[in-house]
Design an enzyme around this catalytic site. Sequence first.
Site, PDB file in Angstrom:
ATOM      1  CE1 TYR A 179      -3.745  -2.295  -0.244  1.00  0.00           C
ATOM      2  CE2 TYR A 179      -2.774  -3.414   1.638  1.00  0.00           C
ATOM      3  CZ  TYR A 179      -3.689  -3.383   0.602  1.00  0.00           C
ATOM      4  OH  TYR A 179      -4.527  -4.441   0.398  1.00  0.00           O
ATOM      5  NE  ARG A 226       0.488  -6.870   9.798  1.00  0.00           N
ATOM      6  CZ  ARG A 226      -0.346  -7.699   9.192  1.00  0.00           C
ATOM      7  NH1 ARG A 226      -1.129  -7.265   8.224  1.00  0.00           N
ATOM      8  NH2 ARG A 226      -0.425  -8.957   9.548  1.00  0.00           N
TER       9      ARG A 226
HETATM   10  C1  8OZ Z   1      -7.346  -8.371   2.161  1.00  0.00           C
HETATM   11  C2  8OZ Z   1      -8.260  -7.716   1.366  1.00  0.00           C
HETATM   12  C3  8OZ Z   1      -8.224  -6.341   1.273  1.00  0.00           C
HETATM   13  C4  8OZ Z   1      -7.266  -5.631   1.976  1.00  0.00           C
HETATM   14  C5  8OZ Z   1      -3.917  -5.960   3.626  1.00  0.00           C
HETATM   15  C6  8OZ Z   1      -5.662  -4.395   4.182  1.00  0.00           C
HETATM   16  O1  8OZ Z   1      -3.517  -6.898   2.928  1.00  0.00           O
HETATM   17  C7  8OZ Z   1      -5.326  -5.518   3.543  1.00  0.00           C
HETATM   18  C8  8OZ Z   1      -6.344  -6.289   2.775  1.00  0.00           C
HETATM   19  C9  8OZ Z   1      -6.388  -7.664   2.855  1.00  0.00           C
HETATM   20  O2  8OZ Z   1      -3.149  -5.380   4.393  1.00  0.00           O
END
Ligand code: 8OZ
Length: 362
Positions: A179, A226
């Site tokens: 992300y 994290r």
């Molecule tokens: C699964 C589906 C959508 C988002 C992550 C916030 O992998 C997620 C996420 C996991 O950190």
Amino acid sequence: MPSLFDPTRIGDIALANRIVMAPLTRNRAAAGQVPSPLAADYYAQRASAGLIISEASQVCPEGQGYLDTPGIHSPEQIAGWRRVTDAVHARGGRIVIQLWHVGRISHVSLQPGGAAPVSSTARIANGKTFTKDGFVPVSAPRALRRDEIPGIVAAYGRAARNAIDAGFDGVEVHGANGYLIDQFLRDSINDRSDDYGGSIGNRTRLLREVMHAVTAEIGGSRTGLRLSPVTPSNDAGQDSDAQALFNHAVEQLAPLGLAFLHVVEGQTGGARDVAHFDYAALRTRFTGAWMVNNGYSRQMAMDVVASGVAELVAFGRPFIGNPDLVRRLREDAPWNALDSQTLYGGGAEGYTDYPTLDAQPA
Ligand code: 8OZ
């Protein structure tokens, strides 16, 4: 020897045990990206965890990348989260919120005004997201202008303040899984030529600024982070020198006195040995509590705490099907399987209706 089941303290937060509920996206927020009343039941059912880390929650509207994920940027969202934190605290639990900006892992249908998602890069990710039309390829992003970055950093600081106003015990910044923050960290994604790209010092700048903004608002002793140094999730690829990158990322945060560092070992939700990485080297650079995650069995979790390698173990999917996972770990009782059809979206089914041991025939 320390035990998985012993109380501990991380920063300002006193925990009944070292078992953590990992952040889990469930896509059940109500209108306005407000956590629903059911979310209060769901988290309260799991309050025997030493610590709950909430599902990832966007710090601003542009930070959303999937349908019906909750936010922590509006008064209505703060009020919705207050129901959750009150319910968890009433059961003696502790809960922090995971602060999230998806960056390029989004779709125009989820963005204000149908705009392009923003990232470190204008290159599109090879991946899918979940929208009102089901799973669709993510949209092409727009590279953030340098003068827009302070606004993103400020959004994290405001979100952290909102989290405390909503009654959370603290926050975890989501720097993992490909992300926005990870999109700046890794040279497999970040192709910037300004001072947020290029050298490791530059690529870690956004993380550094976000952590400074968050801790300036709420203090390091209520703040965690994290990271997932080698996960290829969300087309993150592999950094050309993940060890040097993440060693530096963690070293530079030392002055902030963070409460915990939550490390996903290997591929998030997948293989633990996807790429070589020396997690012990990372740990020597951090003074707060060390939280490990990814596919831990009961035995692995007990061993990693007893040996002093980690203070805390986060379990993700096992907490979906087992609201009383702590008791099941303690008693070595079997775990319920989870229903993969009800993971994302929907209502109570597969959310608040998993049975505890007491409700289950022996
Ligand atoms: C699964 C589906 C959508 C988002 C992550 C916030 O992998 C997620 C996420 C996991 O950190």
